[in-house]
Design an enzyme around this catalytic site. Structure first.
Site, PDB file in Angstrom:
ATOM      1  N   LEU A 124       2.916  13.912  -3.037  1.00 25.07           N
ATOM      2  CA  LEU A 124       4.188  13.262  -2.721  1.00 25.07           C
ATOM      3  C   LEU A 124       4.635  12.397  -3.905  1.00 25.07           C
ATOM      4  O   LEU A 124       5.744  12.536  -4.413  1.00 25.07           O
ATOM      5  CB  LEU A 124       4.016  12.400  -1.447  1.00 25.07           C
ATOM      6  CG  LEU A 124       5.157  11.464  -1.068  1.00 25.07           C
ATOM      7  CD1 LEU A 124       6.411  12.259  -0.680  1.00 25.07           C
ATOM      8  CD2 LEU A 124       4.758  10.555   0.104  1.00 25.07           C
ATOM      9  N   ARG A 267     -33.907 -13.002  -2.869  1.00 24.24           N
ATOM     10  CA  ARG A 267     -33.649 -13.907  -3.989  1.00 24.24           C
ATOM     11  C   ARG A 267     -34.119 -15.329  -3.646  1.00 24.24           C
ATOM     12  O   ARG A 267     -33.635 -15.923  -2.674  1.00 24.24           O
ATOM     13  CB  ARG A 267     -32.142 -13.910  -4.287  1.00 24.24           C
ATOM     14  CG  ARG A 267     -31.685 -14.920  -5.298  1.00 24.24           C
ATOM     15  CD  ARG A 267     -32.113 -14.535  -6.692  1.00 24.24           C
ATOM     16  NE  ARG A 267     -31.478 -15.376  -7.682  1.00 24.24           N
ATOM     17  CZ  ARG A 267     -31.862 -15.429  -8.951  1.00 24.24           C
ATOM     18  NH1 ARG A 267     -32.888 -14.694  -9.381  1.00 24.24           N
ATOM     19  NH2 ARG A 267     -31.231 -16.199  -9.811  1.00 24.24           N
ATOM     20  N   GLY A 339     -24.326 -13.094  -7.320  1.00 25.82           N
ATOM     21  CA  GLY A 339     -24.125 -13.921  -8.517  1.00 25.82           C
ATOM     22  C   GLY A 339     -24.077 -13.086  -9.784  1.00 25.82           C
ATOM     23  O   GLY A 339     -23.443 -12.025  -9.816  1.00 25.82           O
ATOM     24  N   GLY A 340     -24.781 -13.542 -10.823  1.00 24.66           N
ATOM     25  CA  GLY A 340     -24.783 -12.838 -12.115  1.00 24.66           C
ATOM     26  C   GLY A 340     -25.228 -11.393 -11.965  1.00 24.66           C
ATOM     27  O   GLY A 340     -24.677 -10.486 -12.599  1.00 24.66           O
ATOM     28  N   GLU A 363      -2.147   5.632  -0.330  1.00 25.59           N
ATOM     29  CA  GLU A 363      -1.613   6.032   0.990  1.00 25.59           C
ATOM     30  C   GLU A 363      -0.681   4.952   1.558  1.00 25.59           C
ATOM     31  O   GLU A 363      -0.648   4.689   2.751  1.00 25.59           O
ATOM     32  CB  GLU A 363      -2.742   6.430   1.943  1.00 25.59           C
ATOM     33  CG  GLU A 363      -3.355   7.740   1.472  1.00 25.59           C
ATOM     34  CD  GLU A 363      -4.148   8.509   2.491  1.00 25.59           C
ATOM     35  OE1 GLU A 363      -3.880   8.359   3.688  1.00 25.59           O
ATOM     36  OE2 GLU A 363      -5.027   9.283   2.062  1.00 25.59           O
TER      37      GLU A 363
HETATM   38  N1  COS Z   1       7.355   9.225  11.411  1.00 30.87           N
HETATM   39  C1  COS Z   1       8.424  10.021  11.621  1.00 30.87           C
HETATM   40  N2  COS Z   1       9.611   9.799  11.025  1.00 30.87           N
HETATM   41  C2  COS Z   1       9.711   8.763  10.196  1.00 30.87           C
HETATM   42  C3  COS Z   1       8.636   7.904   9.900  1.00 30.87           C
HETATM   43  C4  COS Z   1       7.425   8.179  10.576  1.00 30.87           C
HETATM   44  N3  COS Z   1       6.339   7.404  10.376  1.00 30.87           N
HETATM   45  N4  COS Z   1       9.033   6.969   9.036  1.00 30.87           N
HETATM   46  C5  COS Z   1      10.322   7.208   8.766  1.00 30.87           C
HETATM   47  N5  COS Z   1      10.732   8.300   9.447  1.00 30.87           N
HETATM   48  C6  COS Z   1      12.077   8.893   9.477  1.00 30.87           C
HETATM   49  C7  COS Z   1      13.102   7.884   9.935  1.00 30.87           C
HETATM   50  O1  COS Z   1      13.224   7.875  11.335  1.00 30.87           O
HETATM   51  C8  COS Z   1      14.349   8.383   9.251  1.00 30.87           C
HETATM   52  O2  COS Z   1      14.859   9.476   9.988  1.00 30.87           O
HETATM   53  P1  COS Z   1      16.471   9.736  10.104  1.00 30.87           P
HETATM   54  O3  COS Z   1      16.852  10.298   8.791  1.00 30.87           O
HETATM   55  O4  COS Z   1      16.597  10.706  11.229  1.00 30.87           O
HETATM   56  O5  COS Z   1      17.080   8.418  10.400  1.00 30.87           O
HETATM   57  C9  COS Z   1      13.839   8.939   7.932  1.00 30.87           C
HETATM   58  O6  COS Z   1      12.447   9.229   8.141  1.00 30.87           O
HETATM   59  C10 COS Z   1      13.978   7.965   6.798  1.00 30.87           C
HETATM   60  O7  COS Z   1      13.298   6.771   7.185  1.00 30.87           O
HETATM   61  P2  COS Z   1      13.521   5.356   6.516  1.00 30.87           P
HETATM   62  O8  COS Z   1      15.006   5.114   6.359  1.00 30.87           O
HETATM   63  O9  COS Z   1      12.708   4.346   7.237  1.00 30.87           O
HETATM   64  O10 COS Z   1      12.909   5.628   5.064  1.00 30.87           O
HETATM   65  P3  COS Z   1      12.772   4.685   3.825  1.00 30.87           P
HETATM   66  O11 COS Z   1      13.268   5.426   2.633  1.00 30.87           O
HETATM   67  O12 COS Z   1      13.321   3.328   4.088  1.00 30.87           O
HETATM   68  O13 COS Z   1      11.179   4.579   3.610  1.00 30.87           O
HETATM   69  C11 COS Z   1       8.917   3.893   3.997  1.00 30.87           C
HETATM   70  C12 COS Z   1      10.288   4.210   4.577  1.00 30.87           C
HETATM   71  C13 COS Z   1       8.933   2.715   3.011  1.00 30.87           C
HETATM   72  C14 COS Z   1       8.056   3.538   5.196  1.00 30.87           C
HETATM   73  C15 COS Z   1       8.367   5.161   3.290  1.00 30.87           C
HETATM   74  O14 COS Z   1       9.061   5.446   2.105  1.00 30.87           O
HETATM   75  C16 COS Z   1       6.888   5.039   2.944  1.00 30.87           C
HETATM   76  O15 COS Z   1       6.018   5.215   3.791  1.00 30.87           O
HETATM   77  N6  COS Z   1       6.562   4.733   1.663  1.00 30.87           N
HETATM   78  C17 COS Z   1       5.177   4.725   1.219  1.00 30.87           C
HETATM   79  C18 COS Z   1       4.802   6.079   0.780  1.00 30.87           C
HETATM   80  C19 COS Z   1       3.340   6.203   0.618  1.00 30.87           C
HETATM   81  O16 COS Z   1       2.551   5.909   1.500  1.00 30.87           O
HETATM   82  N7  COS Z   1       2.955   6.684  -0.557  1.00 30.87           N
HETATM   83  C20 COS Z   1       1.570   6.884  -0.815  1.00 30.87           C
HETATM   84  C21 COS Z   1       1.402   8.092  -1.600  1.00 30.87           C
HETATM   85  S1  COS Z   1       0.974   9.454  -0.697  1.00 30.87           S
HETATM   86  S2  COS Z   1      -0.986   9.408  -0.856  1.00 30.87           S
END
Ligand code: COS
Length: 385
Positions: A124, A267, A339-340, A363
């Site tokens: 992602l 220790r 400690g050390g 994550e």
């Molecule tokens: N389950 C199902 N749907 C979800 C959801 C979830 N947990 N979280 C968000 N959605 C849906 C929302 O309902 C929304 O749907 P609609 O388009 O129908 O309204 C859509 O996804 C967009 O959601 P939102 O507006 O909340 O998205 P944002 O861009 O504000 O982002 C966060 C939300 C910050 C929570 C998200 O980007 C995130 O989790 N970021 C971290 C990513 C991550 O963990 N990266 C790690 C790398 S992968 S190892």
């Protein structure tokens, strides 16, 4: 604390504990030092059928769920967070297929992952899209019966070692996060290459690489669910996998606590074992209490997921944020008690402290987890819950 494991769960935990003691503890420092991917241990885990603990029997698994996966990750993490995440990241790659794949996709890919013959990985993150996961730039353009992928994924765990990748790419940029889609891409597909192996602070035996897609063609049948579902698939995958990071954090913390108590009993300073000093006793008491509280939360989050509950985002985020903060605190305290010696590489606690740090970051950072929890609280109140 007794968590009343079933016979099968007890067996899974015992197997994971045995492989950890016999195969990981003696070599973990070497793997860390050499930053070497532990293929031998992955093969041991495969022979013990541990890669399929969370998958149903019809897809080659042993019929458990997220809870069983957490049991294994916790045990492996007690010795080495790096080896544990190489194992867990395969499940992270498999979850989108398990949760959103059609029967054909599940039958084609899951049995190979369940058997540990092939590792999975989940892609992602990009250079400019970490916490803001909706801003990914990798594209997938439909051309006849194929999608053409272009772009670069960053910091992909198991990158290069895994064979089966779930990749999130934009199929319609104009729709924002609703324009993302999820694809299964196999290693060896023309146009799919790997960047250099990253050098990391901790979890060094795990492998982290860029995935580079240049006009990489994948069949339309490799699309998961339907176009536009990629962001939702990614979010649900992370909701399901985050207790696994909580379990990794609990394992690392437990490993550090074990080392600290052993050391404190041996220790001698001021003519007594340091475990007889209340300053040390209170530290150990707090560490043990925090680890147990984190474990209870992680196990309950996993059980909620396995029960089929729909609203799992909050409990999943809570389990990850709490356990990872505990891991950072407990490993830091373990280094302090040693400690050390704790600061030296001769003892395993400095590695545990380095390994713990990533659990607060990957994550989804702990800041993002707190956002998820707070938003859910506000939504629940608005619904009168
Ligand atoms: N389950 C199902 N749907 C979800 C959801 C979830 N947990 N979280 C968000 N959605 C849906 C929302 O309902 C929304 O749907 P609609 O388009 O129908 O309204 C859509 O996804 C967009 O959601 P939102 O507006 O909340 O998205 P944002 O861009 O504000 O982002 C966060 C939300 C910050 C929570 C998200 O980007 C995130 O989790 N970021 C971290 C990513 C991550 O963990 N990266 C790690 C790398 S992968 S190892």
């Amino acid at each position: 604390m007794d968590y009343f494991l079933t016979e099968d769960q007890q067996m899974i935990q015992d197997l994971a504990r045995r492989v950890t003691q016999e195969k990981i503890v003696p070599f973990r420092a070497e793997f860390d030092e050499r930053e070497e991917f532990a293929w031998d241990i992955m093969n041991n885990l495969a022979e013990m059928d541990l890669f399929g603990v969370y998958l149903p029997e019809e897809y080659g698994g042993v019929g458990g769920g997220c809870f069983e996966l957490c049991l294994v990750v916790e045990e492996l993490s007690r010795a080495c967070g790096g080896i544990a995440i190489s194992f867990a990241a395969s499940a992270l790659g498999a979850y989108p297929i398990f949760l959103y794949g059609n029967d054909q996709q599940k039958k084609k890919y899951l049995p190979q992952i369940a058997a540990g013959k092939k590792l999975g990985a989940f892609a992602l993150t990009e250079a400019d899209a970490g916490s803001d996961a909706g801003r990914i730039k990798t594209t997938a353009r439909l051309d006849g019966d194929q999608y053409v992928l272009n772009g670069t994924k960053q910091w992909i765990t198991n990158g290069g070692e895994a064979e089966i990748y779930t990749v999130i790419a934009m199929t319609d940029k104009s729709r924002g996060s609703r324009g993302a889609s999820a694809f299964i891409v196999e290693k060896g597909t023309p146009g799919f290459e790997f960047g250099k192996k990253e050098k990391k602070m901790g979890i060094r035996s795990s492998c982290t690489r860029e995935l580079i897609f240049t006009d990489c063609r994948v069949l339309k049948e490799n699309l998961l669910s339907r176009a536009g579902m990629g962001f939702i698939i990614a979010m649900r995958t992370l909701d399901t996998s985050r207790p696994g990071i909580g379990a990794q954090a609990v394992g690392i913390a437990q490993g550090a606590l074990d080392e600290a108590v052993t050391y404190a009993r041996e220790r001698v300073q001021f003519g007594k074992p340091i475990s007889s000093f209340q300053a040390i006793q209170h530290m150990m008491a707090d560490m043990a209490t925090q680890v147990e509280a984190a474990r209870a939360l992680v196990y309950m989050a996993a059980k909620n997921i396995d029960s089929g509950a729909k609203d799992i985002s909050k409990i999943s985020a809570m389990s990850k944020v709490f356990a990872s903060d505990v891991a950072m605190k407990v490993t830091t305290d373990a280094v302090q008690i040693l400690g050390g010696y704790g600061y030296m590489r001769d003892y395993p606690v400095e590695k545990m402290m380095r390994d713990a740090k990533i659990t607060q970051i990957y994550e989804g950072t702990n800041q993002i987890q707190r956002n998820v929890i707070a938003l859910q609280l506000i939504k629940e109140k608005a619904k009168g819950k």
